[in-house]
Motif scaffolding. Structure first.
Motif, PDB file in Angstrom:
ATOM      1  N   MET A   1      16.667  10.531 -14.818  1.00 59.30           N
ATOM      2  CA  MET A   1      14.598  10.985 -15.106  1.00 59.30           C
ATOM      3  C   MET A   1      14.690  11.418 -13.693  1.00 59.30           C
ATOM      4  O   MET A   1      14.588  10.184 -13.080  1.00 59.30           O
ATOM      5  N   PRO A   2      14.236  12.167 -12.683  1.00 59.58           N
ATOM      6  CA  PRO A   2      14.100  12.877 -12.058  1.00 59.58           C
ATOM      7  C   PRO A   2      12.183  11.896 -11.624  1.00 59.58           C
ATOM      8  O   PRO A   2      11.416  12.114 -11.979  1.00 59.58           O
ATOM      9  N   ASN A   3      12.698  11.929 -10.745  1.00 57.75           N
ATOM     10  CA  ASN A   3      11.541  11.557  -9.573  1.00 57.75           C
ATOM     11  C   ASN A   3      10.478  12.422  -9.759  1.00 57.75           C
ATOM     12  O   ASN A   3      10.155  13.378  -9.019  1.00 57.75           O
ATOM     13  N   VAL A   4       8.922  11.775 -10.621  1.00 57.54           N
ATOM     14  CA  VAL A   4       8.277  12.411 -10.896  1.00 57.54           C
ATOM     15  C   VAL A   4       7.192  12.379  -9.021  1.00 57.54           C
ATOM     16  O   VAL A   4       5.696  13.749  -9.959  1.00 57.54           O
ATOM     17  N   HIS A   5       7.031  12.077  -8.234  1.00 56.13           N
ATOM     18  CA  HIS A   5       5.802  11.514  -7.786  1.00 56.13           C
ATOM     19  C   HIS A   5       6.415  12.103  -6.123  1.00 56.13           C
ATOM     20  O   HIS A   5       7.573  13.230  -6.027  1.00 56.13           O
ATOM     21  N   ARG A   6       5.695  12.923  -5.838  1.00 56.04           N
ATOM     22  CA  ARG A   6       5.701  13.640  -4.665  1.00 56.04           C
ATOM     23  C   ARG A   6       5.772  13.246  -3.810  1.00 56.04           C
ATOM     24  O   ARG A   6       6.625  14.071  -2.277  1.00 56.04           O
ATOM     25  N   LEU A   7       5.687  12.619  -2.477  1.00 56.23           N
ATOM     26  CA  LEU A   7       6.166  10.685  -1.559  1.00 56.23           C
ATOM     27  C   LEU A   7       6.556   9.613  -2.587  1.00 56.23           C
ATOM     28  O   LEU A   7       6.664   9.468  -3.398  1.00 56.23           O
ATOM     29  N   PRO A   8       8.612   9.300  -2.003  1.00 56.15           N
ATOM     30  CA  PRO A   8       8.450   8.375  -2.244  1.00 56.15           C
ATOM     31  C   PRO A   8       7.515   7.248  -1.557  1.00 56.15           C
ATOM     32  O   PRO A   8       6.886   6.896  -1.045  1.00 56.15           O
ATOM     33  N   ALA A   9       7.909   6.270  -2.815  1.00 57.68           N
ATOM     34  CA  ALA A   9       6.895   5.430  -2.484  1.00 57.68           C
ATOM     35  C   ALA A   9       8.363   4.010  -1.066  1.00 57.68           C
ATOM     36  O   ALA A   9       9.246   3.756  -0.794  1.00 57.68           O
ATOM     37  N   LYS A  10       6.693   2.549  -0.714  1.00 55.52           N
ATOM     38  CA  LYS A  10       7.553   2.308   0.066  1.00 55.52           C
ATOM     39  C   LYS A  10       7.053   0.680  -0.099  1.00 55.52           C
ATOM     40  O   LYS A  10       5.691   0.867  -0.937  1.00 55.52           O
ATOM     41  N   ALA A  11       6.950  -0.081   0.465  1.00 55.47           N
ATOM     42  CA  ALA A  11       7.118  -1.986  -0.820  1.00 55.47           C
ATOM     43  C   ALA A  11       6.837  -2.812   0.107  1.00 55.47           C
ATOM     44  O   ALA A  11       6.981  -2.697   1.697  1.00 55.47           O
TER      45      ALA A  11
END
Length: 69
Positions: A1-11
């Motif tokens: 499933m493709p990433n549906v978030h506009r920005l990548p997550a940072k941890a």
């Protein structure tokens, strides 16, 4: 499933007790951790010396378990 978030997550890896306390305080105010971190980042960009001075007493120090590498 493709990433549906506009920005990548940072941890980040917060201490569990500090994180729980912070989340509760933010929740009481109708705020989120994501918004807090964005606000801190924007404050740093707008006024690096002022933002860092405000955070200085809370900065993780050498020898702290959670000190940044």
């Amino acid at each position: 499933m493709p990433n549906v978030h506009r920005l990548p997550a940072k941890a980040f890896r917060p201490q569990p007790d500090e994180h729980a306390q912070a989340m509760a305080l933010l929740r009481e105010r109708g705020l989120t951790m994501d918004a807090l971190l964005q606000a801190c980042q924007r404050a740093l960009i707008a006024d690096p010396d002022g933002a860092l001075a405000a955070l200085a007493p809370h900065w993780p120090g050498k020898g702290d378990e959670d000190a940044a590498e």
